[in-house]
Scaffold this active site. Structure first.
Site, PDB file in Angstrom:
ATOM      1  N   SER A   1       0.819  -1.197   0.000  1.00 28.66           N
ATOM      2  CA  SER A   1       0.000   0.000   0.000  1.00 28.66           C
ATOM      3  C   SER A   1       0.865   1.265   0.000  1.00 28.66           C
ATOM      4  O   SER A   1       1.633   1.485  -0.927  1.00 28.66           O
ATOM      5  CB  SER A   1      -0.947  -0.065   1.194  1.00 28.66           C
ATOM      6  OG  SER A   1      -1.966   0.869   1.114  1.00 28.66           O
TER       7      SER A   1
ATOM      8  N   HIS B   1      -3.085  -1.419  -4.210  1.00 30.09           N
ATOM      9  CA  HIS B   1      -4.545  -1.423  -4.288  1.00 30.09           C
ATOM     10  C   HIS B   1      -5.051   0.014  -4.276  1.00 30.09           C
ATOM     11  O   HIS B   1      -4.280   0.961  -4.163  1.00 30.09           O
ATOM     12  CB  HIS B   1      -5.171  -2.236  -3.150  1.00 30.09           C
ATOM     13  CG  HIS B   1      -4.809  -1.776  -1.772  1.00 30.09           C
ATOM     14  ND1 HIS B   1      -5.048  -2.520  -0.652  1.00 30.09           N
ATOM     15  CD2 HIS B   1      -4.228  -0.626  -1.324  1.00 30.09           C
ATOM     16  CE1 HIS B   1      -4.633  -1.873   0.423  1.00 30.09           C
ATOM     17  NE2 HIS B   1      -4.138  -0.724   0.039  1.00 30.09           N
TER      18      HIS B   1
END
EC number: 3.4.21.92
Length: 199
Positions: free
Chosen positions: A100, A125
């Protein structure tokens, strides 16, 4: 990756410090920064201060080891941009997991300066955020999330060489990569087993 819509900043799903400071989550030495744990504002401030101090002292390459589950997008942005801003080359070295906002920091280095140890996993993501308030506020927050998502997709597209459309599709859900997959995807430059393999 975490961000909050008014700090609420915007938070993503899912460290480093000035020379004299050491802690379990942030260990530093000359020309070396270790970023470990969640990416927070405090960690980003310490990391940036350390990078700027090292850059002022010397033009020698800086090794940044990263092991993180992610955190605040804006804090990741801060470190990512300073990696590109300073004169010395920064070599990012992933270990354990680079997820992330941690992956956002990782790709602050040029591809040839992105390394990892053999058992590293990567995750990219979409940012996630809790939206609340009046209907007008929620519309504004939703638009900010969309702009952030588009910006992050562009960053990862440029960093990997993948089309933006591929990044957008792959990050609709959590997109995990092992070391070989990260190499093939363009996220990673080289897997190393020893410090001697750093150029």
């Amino acid at each position: 990756m975490t961000t909050s819509a008014a700090r609420k900043g915007l938070r993503t799903r899912g460290s480093a410090c000035p020379r004299a400071t050491r802690s379990a989550s942030s260990i530093s030495s000359r020309a070396q920064v270790i970023v470990a744990g969640p990416i927070t504002d405090k960690l980003a401030q310490r990391t940036v201060a350390h990078l700027l101090a090292l850059a002022e002292d010397s033009d020698e390459p800086i090794n940044m080891l990263i092991s993180s589950p992610g955190g605040h997008v804006e804090s990741g942005d801060m470190i990512h941009d300073v990696i590109k801003f300073i004169r010395p080359t920064v070599r990012t070295i992933g270990l354990a997991w680079v997820a992330s906002a941690g992956a956002l920091i990782f790709v602050g280095a040029d591809k040839e300066n992105r390394y990892c140890l053999p058992n590293t996993r990567f995750l990219i993501h979409q940012p996630s955020v809790g939206i609340g308030g009046t209907s007008t506020d929620m519309m504004i927050q939703a638009e900010q999330v969309r702009l952030m998502r588009d910006r992050l997709n562009q960053i990862f597209a440029e960093a990997t060489g993948q089309p933006v459309e591929r990044i957008e599709k792959d990050t609709q859900r959590d997109f995990w990569l092992n070391t070989q997959e990260a190499l093939d995807y363009g996220l990673l430059g080289k897997v190393i087993r020893s410090v001697d393999e750093l150029k």
